[in-house]
Write a protein that holds these residues in place. Structure first.
Motif, mmCIF file in Angstrom:
data_model
loop_
_atom_site.group_PDB
_atom_site.id
_atom_site.type_symbol
_atom_site.label_atom_id
_atom_site.label_comp_id
_atom_site.label_asym_id
_atom_site.label_seq_id
_atom_site.Cartn_x
_atom_site.Cartn_y
_atom_site.Cartn_z
ATOM 1 N N THR A 40 -27.981 62.826 -13.613
ATOM 2 C CA THR A 40 -26.575 62.460 -13.719
ATOM 3 C C THR A 40 -25.811 63.301 -12.705
ATOM 4 N N VAL A 41 -25.101 62.619 -11.791
ATOM 5 C CA VAL A 41 -24.431 63.335 -10.708
ATOM 6 C C VAL A 41 -22.916 63.387 -10.883
ATOM 7 N N VAL A 42 -22.370 62.476 -11.692
ATOM 8 C CA VAL A 42 -20.948 62.515 -12.043
ATOM 9 C C VAL A 42 -20.835 62.095 -13.501
ATOM 10 N N GLY A 43 -20.073 62.881 -14.295
ATOM 11 C CA GLY A 43 -19.928 62.571 -15.713
ATOM 12 C C GLY A 43 -21.078 63.121 -16.515
ATOM 13 N N ARG A 44 -20.805 63.362 -17.796
ATOM 14 C CA ARG A 44 -21.835 63.955 -18.644
ATOM 15 C C ARG A 44 -21.993 63.214 -19.970
ATOM 16 N N GLY A 45 -21.772 61.890 -19.933
ATOM 17 C CA GLY A 45 -22.059 61.107 -21.122
ATOM 18 C C GLY A 45 -20.992 61.154 -22.187
ATOM 19 N N ALA A 46 -19.825 61.665 -21.883
ATOM 20 C CA ALA A 46 -18.727 61.696 -22.852
ATOM 21 C C ALA A 46 -17.478 61.213 -22.142
ATOM 22 N N GLY A 47 -16.928 60.085 -22.600
ATOM 23 C CA GLY A 47 -15.803 59.470 -21.916
ATOM 24 C C GLY A 47 -14.555 60.324 -21.929
ATOM 25 N N GLY A 48 -13.769 60.225 -20.869
ATOM 26 C CA GLY A 48 -12.516 60.961 -20.772
ATOM 27 C C GLY A 48 -12.094 61.050 -19.323
ATOM 28 N N PHE A 49 -11.074 61.832 -19.078
ATOM 29 C CA PHE A 49 -10.646 62.071 -17.706
ATOM 30 C C PHE A 49 -10.507 63.561 -17.483
ATOM 31 N N GLY A 50 -11.091 64.012 -16.387
ATOM 32 C CA GLY A 50 -10.972 65.420 -16.043
ATOM 33 C C GLY A 50 -11.849 65.751 -14.863
ATOM 34 N N GLY A 51 -11.618 66.927 -14.308
ATOM 35 C CA GLY A 51 -12.482 67.453 -13.267
ATOM 36 C C GLY A 51 -12.038 67.256 -11.850
ATOM 37 N N ASP A 52 -10.887 66.593 -11.618
ATOM 38 C CA ASP A 52 -10.431 66.412 -10.243
ATOM 39 C C ASP A 52 -10.282 67.749 -9.539
ATOM 40 N N GLU A 53 -10.665 67.760 -8.272
ATOM 41 C CA GLU A 53 -10.613 68.929 -7.405
ATOM 42 C C GLU A 53 -11.634 69.989 -7.805
ATOM 43 N N GLY A 54 -12.671 69.537 -8.525
ATOM 44 C CA GLY A 54 -13.764 70.413 -8.895
ATOM 45 C C GLY A 54 -15.096 69.738 -8.635
ATOM 46 N N PRO A 55 -16.199 70.380 -9.012
ATOM 47 C CA PRO A 55 -17.527 69.804 -8.778
ATOM 48 C C PRO A 55 -17.687 68.464 -9.496
ATOM 49 N N ALA A 56 -18.240 67.484 -8.813
ATOM 50 C CA ALA A 56 -18.366 66.144 -9.379
ATOM 51 C C ALA A 56 -19.189 66.133 -10.659
ATOM 52 N N GLU A 57 -20.203 66.979 -10.725
ATOM 53 C CA GLU A 57 -21.068 66.958 -11.909
ATOM 54 C C GLU A 57 -20.360 67.452 -13.162
ATOM 55 N N GLU A 58 -19.222 68.092 -13.004
ATOM 56 C CA GLU A 58 -18.475 68.572 -14.164
ATOM 57 C C GLU A 58 -17.319 67.651 -14.538
ATOM 58 N N ALA A 59 -17.136 66.575 -13.811
ATOM 59 C CA ALA A 59 -16.013 65.670 -14.052
ATOM 60 C C ALA A 59 -16.298 64.750 -15.239
ATOM 61 N N SER A 60 -15.245 64.159 -15.782
ATOM 62 C CA SER A 60 -15.357 63.162 -16.844
ATOM 63 C C SER A 60 -14.903 61.810 -16.314
ATOM 64 N N LEU A 61 -15.621 60.776 -16.719
ATOM 65 C CA LEU A 61 -15.312 59.403 -16.368
ATOM 66 C C LEU A 61 -15.121 58.598 -17.646
ATOM 67 N N ASP A 62 -14.513 57.418 -17.505
ATOM 68 C CA ASP A 62 -14.375 56.511 -18.644
ATOM 69 C C ASP A 62 -14.698 55.092 -18.191
ATOM 70 N N THR A 63 -15.921 54.673 -18.506
ATOM 71 C CA THR A 63 -16.415 53.324 -18.223
ATOM 72 C C THR A 63 -16.341 52.981 -16.728
ATOM 73 N N PRO A 64 -17.057 53.720 -15.902
ATOM 74 C CA PRO A 64 -17.115 53.362 -14.476
ATOM 75 C C PRO A 64 -17.833 52.032 -14.308
ATOM 76 N N ARG A 65 -17.220 51.121 -13.534
ATOM 77 C CA ARG A 65 -17.786 49.776 -13.410
ATOM 78 C C ARG A 65 -18.274 49.427 -12.017
ATOM 79 N N ASP A 66 -17.982 50.266 -11.052
ATOM 80 C CA ASP A 66 -18.495 50.002 -9.718
ATOM 81 C C ASP A 66 -18.660 51.319 -8.990
ATOM 82 N N VAL A 67 -19.582 51.323 -8.045
ATOM 83 C CA VAL A 67 -19.867 52.521 -7.272
ATOM 84 C C VAL A 67 -20.348 52.074 -5.897
ATOM 85 N N MET A 68 -19.949 52.798 -4.869
ATOM 86 C CA MET A 68 -20.340 52.432 -3.518
ATOM 87 C C MET A 68 -20.205 53.629 -2.596
ATOM 88 N N TYR A 69 -20.870 53.556 -1.452
ATOM 89 C CA TYR A 69 -20.714 54.566 -0.420
ATOM 90 C C TYR A 69 -19.722 54.085 0.624
#
Length: 371
Positions: A318-347
């Motif tokens: 797991t490279v972003v988010g840790r399995g618990a929905g929410g919002f947080g972590g901006d301006e910090g390490p991606a692996e410590e951030a929180s997401l809520d139902t990400p539906r798309d990802v791209m480079y």
């Protein structure tokens, strides 16, 4: 899945870089996550203003245009927006009105819940409406919207037995789209659990999910049954499908319709397998995926509120988010951030990872991913 390895781009995607106490640009650090579009909660406030001052409502799909600019499907605001070099979020399709798309200038047409979009090899923007049941193409040079297939209410939603001409095709719950190098448009239809193809000759064919009589497979034990298929991707000539309802990513043999599990355990949602191989992980309602420049898969594991990636040596983490929905972590390490139902990802063209953090109503960027 979006193919976005563009050779050059005038746009370096990123958030407003706020200096810390020592004057460092935090968002420019490698592995740091920041919001690049959206603010506060889901909603609508204005158009053609600063991206970080613009509200989004369920952004669920993204693309990169021929000039390297990020395109965002703001689905519940019924708009497609473009992130300009100066940070302005410009509307390019839609008029903040929910009804069926209409041919003509893109900004004169309403939209009826677009759920996915893709930039084709011709540079045009292709979209599917989940409620309008239409396949749409926007000529990005001449700014012209046309309907490729489907029409609101006529014919009735449903499916077709065998091959049909594009003007006679029925759809039930369009959910994903991708365009291959030869111009074939692949679409997923979650309403009848099928993947179909629109050939360059204008014929609609069912590719996966039906039986020998061309009816959708309803046998839950059949490994070739799809359940609510979502986003699609073509990588190295292979068609991939996010089989959301069965909690897996599969490949499709387009000649036979046979499915092969690539990631996730069929009908067994979960959040296990980090540290092991891709085929051993569990997923929960995966919506989308992409590939890095080395061919490694990255998955929007939506139900687990996480982005999971294949690392060096084939190990998944797991490279972003840790399995618990929410919002947080901006301006910090991606692996410590929180997401809520990400539906798309791209480079993006600069190698950063872009995430449609749908229920947080934001687009977020990981600068120079370190995995």
């Amino acid at each position: 899945m979006k193919a976005v390895w563009i050779m050059s781009s005038s746009l370096l995607l990123g958030c407003v870089e706020k200096p810390d106490d020592e004057g460092n640009q935090r968002c420019a650090f490698e592995g740091v996550i920041c919001t690049i579009a959206g603010k506060d909660s889901a909603g609508y406030n204005h158009q053609n203003q600063d991206a970080l001052d613009t509200k989004l409502n369920d952004p669920n799909a993204m693309g990169i245009d021929s000039y390297g600019r990020l395109l965002i499907n703001d689905s519940r605001n019924h708009l497609v927006r473009r992130l300009e070099d100066d940070g302005i979020l410009t509307s390019i399709v839609g008029r903040v009105e929910k009804t069926y798309a209409q041919a003509g200038h893109p900004l004169d047409s309403p939209l009826n819940v677009v759920v996915d979009m893709a930039v084709g090899p011709d540079g045009n923007l292709y979209m599917v409406e989940s409620q309008g049941q239409q396949v749409i193409v926007v000529d990005m040079v001449y700014e012209d919207l046309s309907i490729v297939a489907g029409s609101p209410g006529e014919p009735e939603p449903g499916f077709d037995e065998g091959d049909v001409d594009v003007e006679d095709a029925h759809f039930s719950g369009l959910s994903g789209i991708v365009v291959s190098g030869n111009g074939t448009i692949y679409i997923s239809d979650a309403g009848v659990n099928l993947v179909r193809a629109i050939t360059p000759e204008g014929v609609v064919k069912t590719i996966a999910g039906d039986d020998e009589d061309h009816f959708p497979i309803f046998d839950e034990s059949d490994p070739n049954k799809l359940t609510e298929p979502q986003k699609l991707g073509v990588h190295n000539g292979q068609l991939y499908v996010a089989d959301m309802g069965r909690h897996r990513i599969v490949t499709v043999d387009v000649s036979t319709g046979d499915l092969t599990n690539v990631a996730g355990q069929t009908d067994a949602p979960g959040y296990q397998g980090d540290g092991g191989p891709l085929e051993g992980i569990s997923l929960d309602t995966p919506y989308g995926f992409t590939f890095d420049q080395f061919g490694n898969m990255v998955i929007a594991d939506s139900g687990n509120d996480a982005i999971r990636a294949v690392l060096g040596g084939g190990v998944v983490d797991t490279v972003v988010g840790r399995g618990a929905g929410g919002f947080g972590g901006d301006e910090g390490p991606a692996e410590e951030a929180s997401l809520d139902t990400p539906r798309d990802v791209m480079y993006a063209p600069d190698g950063s990872l872009i995430i449609a953090d749908s229920y947080n109503a934001r687009i977020r960027r990981v600068n120079e991913p370190t995995w």
